[in-house]
Write a protein that holds these residues in place. Structure first.
Motif, PDB file in Angstrom:
ATOM      1  N   LYS A 193     -20.463 -18.574 -16.970  1.00  0.00           N
ATOM      2  CA  LYS A 193     -19.554 -18.379 -18.249  1.00  0.00           C
ATOM      3  C   LYS A 193     -18.364 -18.694 -18.359  1.00  0.00           C
ATOM      4  O   LYS A 193     -17.233 -19.158 -19.575  1.00  0.00           O
ATOM      5  N   TYR A 194     -17.808 -18.175 -17.211  1.00  0.00           N
ATOM      6  CA  TYR A 194     -16.105 -18.248 -17.113  1.00  0.00           C
ATOM      7  C   TYR A 194     -15.569 -19.332 -16.731  1.00  0.00           C
ATOM      8  O   TYR A 194     -14.363 -18.820 -16.608  1.00  0.00           O
ATOM      9  N   SER A 195     -15.832 -20.203 -16.413  1.00  0.00           N
ATOM     10  CA  SER A 195     -15.233 -21.910 -15.830  1.00  0.00           C
ATOM     11  C   SER A 195     -15.137 -22.880 -17.026  1.00  0.00           C
ATOM     12  O   SER A 195     -17.155 -22.660 -17.038  1.00  0.00           O
ATOM     13  N   LYS A 250     -18.335 -17.728  -6.445  1.00  0.00           N
ATOM     14  CA  LYS A 250     -16.846 -18.158  -5.793  1.00  0.00           C
ATOM     15  C   LYS A 250     -16.424 -18.782  -7.403  1.00  0.00           C
ATOM     16  O   LYS A 250     -17.580 -20.305  -7.262  1.00  0.00           O
ATOM     17  N   ASP A 251     -15.885 -18.560  -8.401  1.00  0.00           N
ATOM     18  CA  ASP A 251     -16.024 -19.584  -8.700  1.00  0.00           C
ATOM     19  C   ASP A 251     -14.400 -20.218  -9.564  1.00  0.00           C
ATOM     20  O   ASP A 251     -13.332 -19.873  -8.602  1.00  0.00           O
ATOM     21  N   PHE A 252     -14.123 -21.917 -10.519  1.00  0.00           N
ATOM     22  CA  PHE A 252     -12.455 -21.882 -10.101  1.00  0.00           C
ATOM     23  C   PHE A 252     -12.119 -22.287 -11.010  1.00  0.00           C
ATOM     24  O   PHE A 252     -11.691 -22.451 -11.646  1.00  0.00           O
ATOM     25  N   GLY A 253     -12.597 -20.741 -12.454  1.00  0.00           N
ATOM     26  CA  GLY A 253     -12.140 -20.633 -13.583  1.00  0.00           C
ATOM     27  C   GLY A 253     -11.042 -20.146 -14.427  1.00  0.00           C
ATOM     28  O   GLY A 253      -9.926 -19.793 -13.605  1.00  0.00           O
ATOM     29  N   CYS A 254     -11.070 -19.402 -15.427  1.00  0.00           N
ATOM     30  CA  CYS A 254      -9.636 -18.918 -15.729  1.00  0.00           C
ATOM     31  C   CYS A 254      -9.506 -17.377 -14.889  1.00  0.00           C
ATOM     32  O   CYS A 254      -8.556 -16.938 -15.381  1.00  0.00           O
ATOM     33  N   GLY A 255     -10.518 -17.071 -13.977  1.00  0.00           N
ATOM     34  CA  GLY A 255      -9.695 -15.611 -13.691  1.00  0.00           C
ATOM     35  C   GLY A 255      -9.706 -14.701 -14.459  1.00  0.00           C
ATOM     36  O   GLY A 255      -9.914 -14.337 -15.695  1.00  0.00           O
ATOM     37  N   ILE A 256      -8.725 -13.806 -13.603  1.00  0.00           N
ATOM     38  CA  ILE A 256      -8.925 -12.479 -14.913  1.00  0.00           C
ATOM     39  C   ILE A 256      -7.357 -11.603 -14.413  1.00  0.00           C
ATOM     40  O   ILE A 256      -6.664 -11.530 -13.181  1.00  0.00           O
ATOM     41  N   SER A 257      -7.005 -11.120 -15.487  1.00  0.00           N
ATOM     42  CA  SER A 257      -5.327 -11.012 -15.713  1.00  0.00           C
ATOM     43  C   SER A 257      -5.427  -9.472 -15.322  1.00  0.00           C
ATOM     44  O   SER A 257      -6.347  -8.526 -14.632  1.00  0.00           O
ATOM     45  N   ARG A 281     -14.486  -6.130 -21.798  1.00  0.00           N
ATOM     46  CA  ARG A 281     -14.515  -7.290 -21.999  1.00  0.00           C
ATOM     47  C   ARG A 281     -13.479  -7.593 -22.479  1.00  0.00           C
ATOM     48  O   ARG A 281     -11.818  -7.023 -23.032  1.00  0.00           O
ATOM     49  N   ALA A 282     -12.708  -8.753 -21.569  1.00  0.00           N
ATOM     50  CA  ALA A 282     -11.200  -8.980 -21.206  1.00  0.00           C
ATOM     51  C   ALA A 282     -11.421  -9.821 -22.748  1.00  0.00           C
ATOM     52  O   ALA A 282     -11.922 -10.355 -23.666  1.00  0.00           O
ATOM     53  N   GLU A 283      -9.650  -9.344 -22.910  1.00  0.00           N
ATOM     54  CA  GLU A 283      -8.801 -10.062 -24.934  1.00  0.00           C
ATOM     55  C   GLU A 283      -9.940 -11.571 -24.613  1.00  0.00           C
ATOM     56  O   GLU A 283     -11.120 -12.019 -25.765  1.00  0.00           O
ATOM     57  N   LEU A 325     -21.597  -5.792 -20.026  1.00  0.00           N
ATOM     58  CA  LEU A 325     -22.898  -4.630 -19.438  1.00  0.00           C
ATOM     59  C   LEU A 325     -23.226  -4.854 -18.186  1.00  0.00           C
ATOM     60  O   LEU A 325     -23.452  -4.376 -16.681  1.00  0.00           O
ATOM     61  N   GLY A 326     -22.775  -6.417 -18.130  1.00  0.00           N
ATOM     62  CA  GLY A 326     -23.423  -7.112 -16.615  1.00  0.00           C
ATOM     63  C   GLY A 326     -22.327  -6.621 -14.814  1.00  0.00           C
ATOM     64  O   GLY A 326     -23.342  -6.309 -14.594  1.00  0.00           O
ATOM     65  N   LEU A 327     -20.815  -6.566 -15.274  1.00  0.00           N
ATOM     66  CA  LEU A 327     -20.694  -6.151 -13.820  1.00  0.00           C
ATOM     67  C   LEU A 327     -21.046  -4.581 -13.928  1.00  0.00           C
ATOM     68  O   LEU A 327     -21.410  -4.335 -12.901  1.00  0.00           O
ATOM     69  N   THR A 328     -20.652  -3.462 -15.179  1.00  0.00           N
ATOM     70  CA  THR A 328     -20.992  -2.120 -14.574  1.00  0.00           C
ATOM     71  C   THR A 328     -22.784  -2.093 -13.891  1.00  0.00           C
ATOM     72  O   THR A 328     -22.714  -1.232 -13.136  1.00  0.00           O
ATOM     73  N   ILE A 329     -24.092  -2.487 -14.812  1.00  0.00           N
ATOM     74  CA  ILE A 329     -25.244  -2.764 -14.298  1.00  0.00           C
ATOM     75  C   ILE A 329     -24.931  -2.971 -12.825  1.00  0.00           C
ATOM     76  O   ILE A 329     -25.515  -2.804 -11.132  1.00  0.00           O
ATOM     77  N   GLY A 368      -9.482 -19.262 -10.695  1.00  0.00           N
ATOM     78  CA  GLY A 368     -10.795 -18.480 -10.998  1.00  0.00           C
ATOM     79  C   GLY A 368     -11.143 -17.693  -9.867  1.00  0.00           C
ATOM     80  O   GLY A 368      -9.831 -16.021  -9.902  1.00  0.00           O
ATOM     81  N   SER A 369     -11.911 -16.647  -9.264  1.00  0.00           N
ATOM     82  CA  SER A 369     -12.822 -15.717  -9.175  1.00  0.00           C
ATOM     83  C   SER A 369     -13.269 -15.472  -8.311  1.00  0.00           C
ATOM     84  O   SER A 369     -14.588 -16.415  -8.112  1.00  0.00           O
ATOM     85  N   ALA A 370     -13.845 -14.467  -7.267  1.00  0.00           N
ATOM     86  CA  ALA A 370     -14.743 -14.656  -6.414  1.00  0.00           C
ATOM     87  C   ALA A 370     -14.315 -13.137  -6.339  1.00  0.00           C
ATOM     88  O   ALA A 370     -14.444 -12.151  -6.215  1.00  0.00           O
ATOM     89  N   PHE A 371     -16.222 -12.979  -5.891  1.00  0.00           N
ATOM     90  CA  PHE A 371     -17.238 -11.197  -5.998  1.00  0.00           C
ATOM     91  C   PHE A 371     -18.087 -11.529  -5.657  1.00  0.00           C
ATOM     92  O   PHE A 371     -18.311 -12.495  -5.299  1.00  0.00           O
ATOM     93  N   THR A 372     -17.875 -10.287  -4.753  1.00  0.00           N
ATOM     94  CA  THR A 372     -18.075 -10.406  -3.497  1.00  0.00           C
ATOM     95  C   THR A 372     -19.567  -9.072  -3.462  1.00  0.00           C
ATOM     96  O   THR A 372     -18.764  -8.058  -3.658  1.00  0.00           O
TER      97      THR A 372
HETATM   98  P1  ADP Z   1     -19.926 -10.086 -19.898  1.00  0.00           P
HETATM   99  O1  ADP Z   1     -21.035  -9.748 -20.916  1.00  0.00           O
HETATM  100  O2  ADP Z   1     -18.456  -9.372 -20.537  1.00  0.00           O
HETATM  101  O3  ADP Z   1     -19.218 -11.138 -18.825  1.00  0.00           O
HETATM  102  P2  ADP Z   1     -19.500  -8.739 -17.589  1.00  0.00           P
HETATM  103  O4  ADP Z   1     -19.328  -6.999 -17.214  1.00  0.00           O
HETATM  104  O5  ADP Z   1     -20.495  -9.898 -16.856  1.00  0.00           O
HETATM  105  O6  ADP Z   1     -19.888  -8.532 -18.969  1.00  0.00           O
HETATM  106  O7  ADP Z   1     -17.369  -8.796 -17.078  1.00  0.00           O
HETATM  107  C1  ADP Z   1     -16.970  -7.948 -18.014  1.00  0.00           C
HETATM  108  C2  ADP Z   1     -15.436  -8.206 -18.368  1.00  0.00           C
HETATM  109  O8  ADP Z   1     -15.101  -9.386 -16.995  1.00  0.00           O
HETATM  110  C3  ADP Z   1     -16.022  -9.915 -18.213  1.00  0.00           C
HETATM  111  O9  ADP Z   1     -15.877  -9.918 -20.507  1.00  0.00           O
HETATM  112  C4  ADP Z   1     -14.595 -11.140 -18.194  1.00  0.00           C
HETATM  113  O10 ADP Z   1     -13.623 -10.568 -18.916  1.00  0.00           O
HETATM  114  C5  ADP Z   1     -14.095 -10.593 -17.232  1.00  0.00           C
HETATM  115  N1  ADP Z   1     -15.674 -11.331 -16.358  1.00  0.00           N
HETATM  116  C6  ADP Z   1     -16.068 -11.404 -15.097  1.00  0.00           C
HETATM  117  N2  ADP Z   1     -16.735 -12.356 -14.427  1.00  0.00           N
HETATM  118  C7  ADP Z   1     -15.787 -12.645 -14.055  1.00  0.00           C
HETATM  119  C8  ADP Z   1     -15.227 -14.028 -13.974  1.00  0.00           C
HETATM  120  N3  ADP Z   1     -16.425 -15.081 -12.340  1.00  0.00           N
HETATM  121  N4  ADP Z   1     -14.433 -14.838 -14.029  1.00  0.00           N
HETATM  122  C9  ADP Z   1     -13.241 -14.600 -15.404  1.00  0.00           C
HETATM  123  N5  ADP Z   1     -13.427 -13.247 -15.670  1.00  0.00           N
HETATM  124  C10 ADP Z   1     -15.202 -12.728 -15.687  1.00  0.00           C
END
Ligand code: ADP
Length: 478
Positions: free
Chosen positions: A367-369, A391-398, A411-413, A423-427, A448-452
């Motif tokens: 979604k975010y790349s 790991k993605d090469f997308g918009c990254g997180i501020s 959700r980021a702006e 809710l995805g990351l909360t879960i 980009g971002s890397a989630f582990t």
């Molecule tokens: P959403 O349903 O909005 O994706 P998540 O809980 O999964 O909810 O993520 C919360 C927020 O974290 C997202 O709205 C987004 O701003 C940021 N985020 C999560 N994963 C990424 C990613 N891979 N790259 C950039 N931003 C991310």
């Protein structure tokens, strides 16, 4: 609990009390000593004067020889501690003798002055008198009588005063320390106890618990009542939120299933009758229903986990299987090329839950790349734990958003336009913790971002039921 930079109330009060007492004591001791010294000096001076007069009355001069007559009257008796010498005009001793330790210091003694002379062993008070003796002996300016008293031999009431002042100060210090110990018991101990209770409540996140205080301090009682009322309100809000999640998702689920079933049925029928335009509309509705289903699925999972209604089924599984099952779906969409660095590692997990985490991470990466950007997935071992990294090469997180992305509905702006519910990351984090693990994020805006995801290999290593609502983890940048 971190108390850096803070001091205990009791220690704070005690320090001030001790400082105050120290100042007051210093002032008292100096004043008492000063006044006692003056009064003592005056008393000794009077006493020596009396003794010198008595001595003068008892002296007689016959044939140029001085003798001390025995005392006939009470007021001419000499005290045992009083010593005297009679000096001639040149200061030579003509009667009596100086105490042994004063003999070498006679040149320090000034004539006709009340003074103290310090010898190696002690201190002497010295006073001269001449007029009366010369008058009694009927000579002119011939003799001088010098009286001496050793300080150790006279005990005036004033030295007792000094002693009392020291005892008073010591007593006050002991009192303050005692007071501190009592305050410590009555304030500090219950306060620490309260903090302990509060941190236990927040650790267990059991909002139904209440804090207790049986002490007699009104302020502490008010604090406890305020805290308990806050807990009660929070409990209500959380309950309401959980019910909301649960109710909404249940309410939505049935109509969505009906819409989807109808769409599939109708699109099958339309495919046979070759009505392409209506079929496309139906496909759009189906896709939207699919998204709604995803959201509802997430809310439902979250409310089940939150309410402890998710029954965990642990199975030994190869993580590669989970990753492949999730990524295949995403790859089929054809939006992003995938690169894999996968090692066959086994872990005891709830397959459905871990699949949900991987799906959330992979779908976020997508979604975010931008379309066409690669997504790298790897997995492996890390000591007693296993990990899966997306790991993605997308918009990254501020920097501003990074600490908050695990919060409910956050959700980021700039993500607001993309599909999602926050809710995805909360879960994902809650599931990681249910497996004794965590999620770490490394991100660079624009790169980009890397989630582990880290989880324990063995179920037995998950010793305690992890608190689902621990504070969100500190995240770092690459
Ligand atoms: P959403 O349903 O909005 O994706 P998540 O809980 O999964 O909810 O993520 C919360 C927020 O974290 C997202 O709205 C987004 O701003 C940021 N985020 C999560 N994963 C990424 C990613 N891979 N790259 C950039 N931003 C991310």
């Amino acid at each position: 609990m971190n108390f850096r930079g803070k001091v205990s109330i009791v220690r704070y009060m005690m320090t001030y009390c001790l400082l105050l007492i120290a100042l007051f004591s210093l002032f008292t001791v100096v004043a008492v000593n000063f006044m006692a010294d003056r009064a003592e000096e005056q008393t000794i001076r009077n006493k020596m004067s009396r003794q010198l007069r008595a001595t003068a009355w008892r002296m007689s001069l016959q044939d140029g020889k001085l003798t001390l007559l025995p005392s006939k009257k009470i007021d001419t008796r000499l005290d045992e501690d009083f010593e005297f010498v009679i000096l001639d005009q040149d200061g030579k001793v003509v009667f009596g003798e100086y105490p042994e330790d004063l003999k070498n210091l006679t040149d320090k003694i000034k004539e006709n002055e009340f003074q103290t002379i310090k010898t190696e062993q002690s201190v002497y008070y010295v006073l001269d008198k001449s007029d009366l003796l010369n008058r009694i002996l009927r000579v002119k300016d011939k003799y001088r009588i010098r009286g001496m008293i050793n300080e150790d031999d006279i005990k005036t009431v004033y030295s007792q005063f000094k002693l009392y002042s020291y005892i008073g100060v010591a007593g006050a210090v002991v009192l303050v320390i005692l007071m501190g110990m009592i305050l410590q018991k009555q304030i500090s101990v219950p306060m620490r106890d309260m903090c302990e209770q509060a941190s236990q409540i927040s650790e267990k996140m059991d909002l139904s618990e209440r804090m207790e205080y049986s002490g007699k301090f009104e302020e502490l009682d008010v604090l406890i009542k305020a805290y308990n009322s806050l807990l009660r309100k929070m409990e209500e809000v959380v309950e309401r939120q959980e019910h909301f999640n649960s109710d909404v998702s249940h309410e939505l689920r049935t109509p969505i299933s009906v819409i989807r079933a109808q769409c599939q049925l109708t699109s099958g029928q339309l495919r046979q009758s070759k009505d392409v335009s209506v079929e496309k509309v139906i496909e759009v509705i189906d896709r939207q229903a699919d998204k709604m289903d995803g959201i509802v699925e997430q809310m439902l999972s979250l409310s089940r986990i939150d309410q402890g209604r998710w029954i965990m089924n642990f199975d030994r599984v190869d993580l590669v299987d989970i990753i492949e099952s999730v990524c295949e779906d995403e790859e089929d969409r054809g939006k992003h090329p995938f690169v894999y660095h996968l090692k066959h590692v086994f872990a005891e997990v709830d397959i459905d839950l871990i699949t949900l985490v991987v799906r959330n991470l992979v779908s976020n990466a997508s979604k975010y790349s931008e379309d066409g950007k690669t997504i790298v997935v790897d997995c492996g071992e890390d000591g007693n734990r296993v990990f899966i990294r997306v790991k993605d090469f997308g918009c990254g997180i501020s920097e501003k958003d990074l600490p908050r992305i695990f919060e409910y509905y956050y959700r980021a702006e700039k993500s607001r336009n993309s599909e999602g519910f926050g809710l995805g990351l909360t879960i994902a984090l809650k599931i990681a913790r249910l497996h004794g693990g965590e999620i770490r994020v490394e991100s660079e805006p624009g790169f980009g971002s890397a989630f582990t995801l880290f989880i324990e290999k063995e179920r037995s290593a998950i010793l305690i039921q992890p608190a689902l609502d621990q504070p969100f983890p500190d995240q770092r940048r690459e």
